[in-house]
Design a protein around this motif. Structure first.
Motif, PDB file in Angstrom:
ATOM      1  N   UNK A 412     -32.578  25.718 -10.519  1.00  0.00           N
ATOM      2  CA  UNK A 412     -33.728  26.202 -10.364  1.00  0.00           C
ATOM      3  C   UNK A 412     -33.654  27.597 -11.386  1.00  0.00           C
ATOM      4  N   UNK A 413     -32.518  28.125 -11.649  1.00  0.00           N
ATOM      5  CA  UNK A 413     -32.551  29.453 -12.397  1.00  0.00           C
ATOM      6  C   UNK A 413     -31.950  29.306 -13.853  1.00  0.00           C
ATOM      7  N   UNK A 414     -30.967  28.351 -14.021  1.00  0.00           N
ATOM      8  CA  UNK A 414     -30.494  28.379 -15.353  1.00  0.00           C
ATOM      9  C   UNK A 414     -30.716  27.033 -16.287  1.00  0.00           C
ATOM     10  N   UNK A 415     -31.376  25.935 -15.518  1.00  0.00           N
ATOM     11  CA  UNK A 415     -31.411  24.630 -16.303  1.00  0.00           C
ATOM     12  C   UNK A 415     -30.290  23.587 -15.868  1.00  0.00           C
ATOM     13  N   UNK A 416     -30.165  22.680 -16.599  1.00  0.00           N
ATOM     14  CA  UNK A 416     -29.349  21.642 -16.424  1.00  0.00           C
ATOM     15  C   UNK A 416     -27.980  21.733 -16.916  1.00  0.00           C
ATOM     16  N   UNK A 417     -26.858  21.271 -16.078  1.00  0.00           N
ATOM     17  CA  UNK A 417     -25.479  21.452 -16.632  1.00  0.00           C
ATOM     18  C   UNK A 417     -24.700  20.258 -15.964  1.00  0.00           C
ATOM     19  N   UNK A 418     -23.589  19.696 -16.464  1.00  0.00           N
ATOM     20  CA  UNK A 418     -22.829  18.628 -15.825  1.00  0.00           C
ATOM     21  C   UNK A 418     -21.777  19.524 -14.854  1.00  0.00           C
ATOM     22  N   UNK A 419     -21.906  19.155 -13.590  1.00  0.00           N
ATOM     23  CA  UNK A 419     -21.058  19.621 -12.725  1.00  0.00           C
ATOM     24  C   UNK A 419     -20.001  18.639 -12.180  1.00  0.00           C
ATOM     25  N   UNK A 420     -18.710  19.435 -12.166  1.00  0.00           N
ATOM     26  CA  UNK A 420     -17.527  18.724 -11.942  1.00  0.00           C
ATOM     27  C   UNK A 420     -17.062  19.348 -10.436  1.00  0.00           C
ATOM     28  N   UNK A 421     -16.762  18.332  -9.597  1.00  0.00           N
ATOM     29  CA  UNK A 421     -15.998  18.680  -8.316  1.00  0.00           C
ATOM     30  C   UNK A 421     -14.762  18.207  -8.137  1.00  0.00           C
ATOM     31  N   UNK A 422     -13.910  19.033  -8.070  1.00  0.00           N
ATOM     32  CA  UNK A 422     -12.329  18.727  -8.247  1.00  0.00           C
ATOM     33  C   UNK A 422     -11.553  17.998  -7.242  1.00  0.00           C
ATOM     34  N   UNK A 423     -12.238  17.863  -5.924  1.00  0.00           N
ATOM     35  CA  UNK A 423     -11.304  17.259  -4.928  1.00  0.00           C
ATOM     36  C   UNK A 423     -12.317  16.264  -4.187  1.00  0.00           C
ATOM     37  N   UNK A 424     -11.805  15.362  -3.484  1.00  0.00           N
ATOM     38  CA  UNK A 424     -10.510  14.749  -3.452  1.00  0.00           C
ATOM     39  C   UNK A 424      -9.995  14.238  -4.707  1.00  0.00           C
TER      40      UNK A 424
END
Ligand code: DWN
Length: 430
Positions: A412-424
């Motif tokens: 909503x505030x900064x546009x699109x990025x690639x998100x990484x979730x570390x776990x499991x």
């Protein structure tokens, strides 16, 4: 209480807050189970690790302490093998519950459910132990209850007071309970969310609860759920603040030993999966539904040492998988930043050896953390608007339990990025 024992050390050095911290007894090794006194079995060592919320100013350094997870094979309580002086951890506390919309909704829903279940009214007194910025009590106050908070962190107690929540700035003890009883009477409801797992002397804690609770009063606690930590490999929930890691089994054992009745245990979807436990001050067995949950856990071997030795092996693999994943991104000269300078992030970062070699900075919306460096890894914590200025390639969501809220806010505030979730295991999420 533990802090009384720790204050008897040889050195009466005081920290910047003027609190007496004995150099000799900042930490003590647990020689036996904190609940039943039997022998402990070491299941996982995460090495010497700084305190999870000990963020530092540039140029400052922080102390590290052994971080070891143990199992009592007698009462099944999983717990840390060392206890750090709570004066060090909780007198000035950077974590505030109100930053997250998820928690604001969670606590509003919790208050509404308990007011209805316990038939609380304007004559009811609700006491919250470890009341932080007063968020939960604010919901009870809106529903018409009388409220009092107990919060040892002076910075948080003043925020709560400014929020109109009467707060005693100290640890929960017979002294604070007496102050409340004299001034406001006994409590209809005592809540303790993400506090009971932080308590060293459970027997003393519960004996003081009994003095403060009305005869037909209720204690309701919330703690991260051990079974979810094992299932989801969220070993970053292990840090010095969290002395105990509860299952329904170990929870029932603790309360039975202290002659209190567990009325209900419900799984709640907060902090990666928690237990909400409702307790009465009477010496009685838990109802069939609770006993069924305990049976399901023993069927899953949550009371067996091999469950935890297998977990420990998988933790080692989680570390190598995450480092491989991040290295592959850095090898392509792509940039990675973190979102959420969470306490749990510091266990993950320190155990995996992730510093600015992988993560350039971490953004966090809590102004108390901005401008500081993460403990041990010294990664700068910056406001989230940095994302629009710097445009990194990847965002490592360190507060994975809030990934949806964070991703929505970023888009909503900064546009699109690639998100990484570390776990499991490390993975890209949309
Ligand atoms: O027991 C505890 C757990 C339950 O809460 C405490 N000892 C400390 C704290 O642990 P934590 O710091 O790992 O909790 P969180 O709530 O998972 O941390 C979230 C972090 O993310 C905070 O630093 C705030 C930040 N955040 C943000 O900057 N913007 C979170 C959201 C949702 C946001 O929009």
């Amino acid at each position: 209480m533990l802090q009384d024992q720790l204050k008897t050390g040889t050195n009466n050095k005081r920290d910047e807050g003027g609190f007496k911290i004995s150099q000799k007894t900042k930490i003590r090794k647990l020689e036996q189970c904190r609940s039943c006194g039997k022998q402990l079995s070491l299941v996982l060592s995460l090495g010497e690790t700084p305190l999870a919320n000990s963020f530092v100013k540039p140029g400052e350094s922080e102390e590290s302490f052994p971080l070891e997870l143990c199992l009592c094979q007698s009462c099944s309580l999983v717990q840390l093998g060392h206890v750090v002086d709570p004066e060090l951890m909780f007198r000035n506390y950077l974590y505030t519950t109100g930053v997250s919309e998820t928690f604001r909704r969670h606590f509003a829903s919790m208050a509404k459910a308990l007011v209805s279940e316990l038939n609380l009214s304007q004559d009811s007194l609700v006491v919250d132990i470890g009341s932080n910025d007063g968020l939960l009590l604010g919901s009870f106050k809106k529903l018409g209850c009388k409220v009092v908070g107990i919060e040892p962190a002076s910075n948080l107690a003043s925020i709560a007071d400014k929020n109109g929540i009467t707060t005693i700035n100290d640890f929960f003890s017979d002294k604070t309970a007496a102050i409340i009883t004299v001034k406001y009477g006994k409590a209809d409801l005592i809540t303790a969310t993400n506090v009971f797992a932080h308590v060293d002397n459970l027997e003393t804690f519960l004996s003081v609860v009994k003095t403060l609770l009305k005869n037909d009063g209720r204690l309701v606690i919330e703690v991260p759920y051990l079974a979810k930590m094992i299932e989801m490999m969220t070993f970053d929930t292990i840090y010095h603040e969290h002395l105990s890691y509860f299952s329904a089994l170990s929870m029932v054992n603790v309360f039975t030993k202290n002659r209190m009745q567990v009325i209900s245990i419900d799984e709640v979807d907060i902090h990666g999966g928690s237990l909400r436990v409702s307790v009465k001050n009477r010496d009685a067995e838990p109802p069939p539904a609770v006993q069924k949950m305990v049976k399901q856990e023993t069927d899953r071997n949550l009371n067996k040492l091999e469950t935890y030795t297998r977990f420990a092996r998988r933790v080692t693999k989680s570390k190598s998988d995450l480092l491989r994943f991040l290295s592959s991104i850095r090898a392509r000269n792509q940039t990675i930043v973190g979102y959420g300078a969470a306490a749990k992030a510091n266990t993950l970062l320190n155990y995996c050896g992730i510093s600015r070699n992988y993560v350039e900075y971490i953004v966090d919306d809590n102004p108390l953390k901005q401008g500081l460096l993460t403990p041990g890894t010294h990664i700068p914590v910056l406001p989230s608007k940095t994302l629009s200025e710097e445009r990194p390639n990847y965002i490592l969501v360190l507060a994975w339990n809030l990934a949806d809220e964070i991703a929505k806010k970023v888009r909503q505030n900064y546009g699109n990025f690639e998100f990484i979730v570390p776990l499991p295991h490390p993975r890209l999420v949309q």
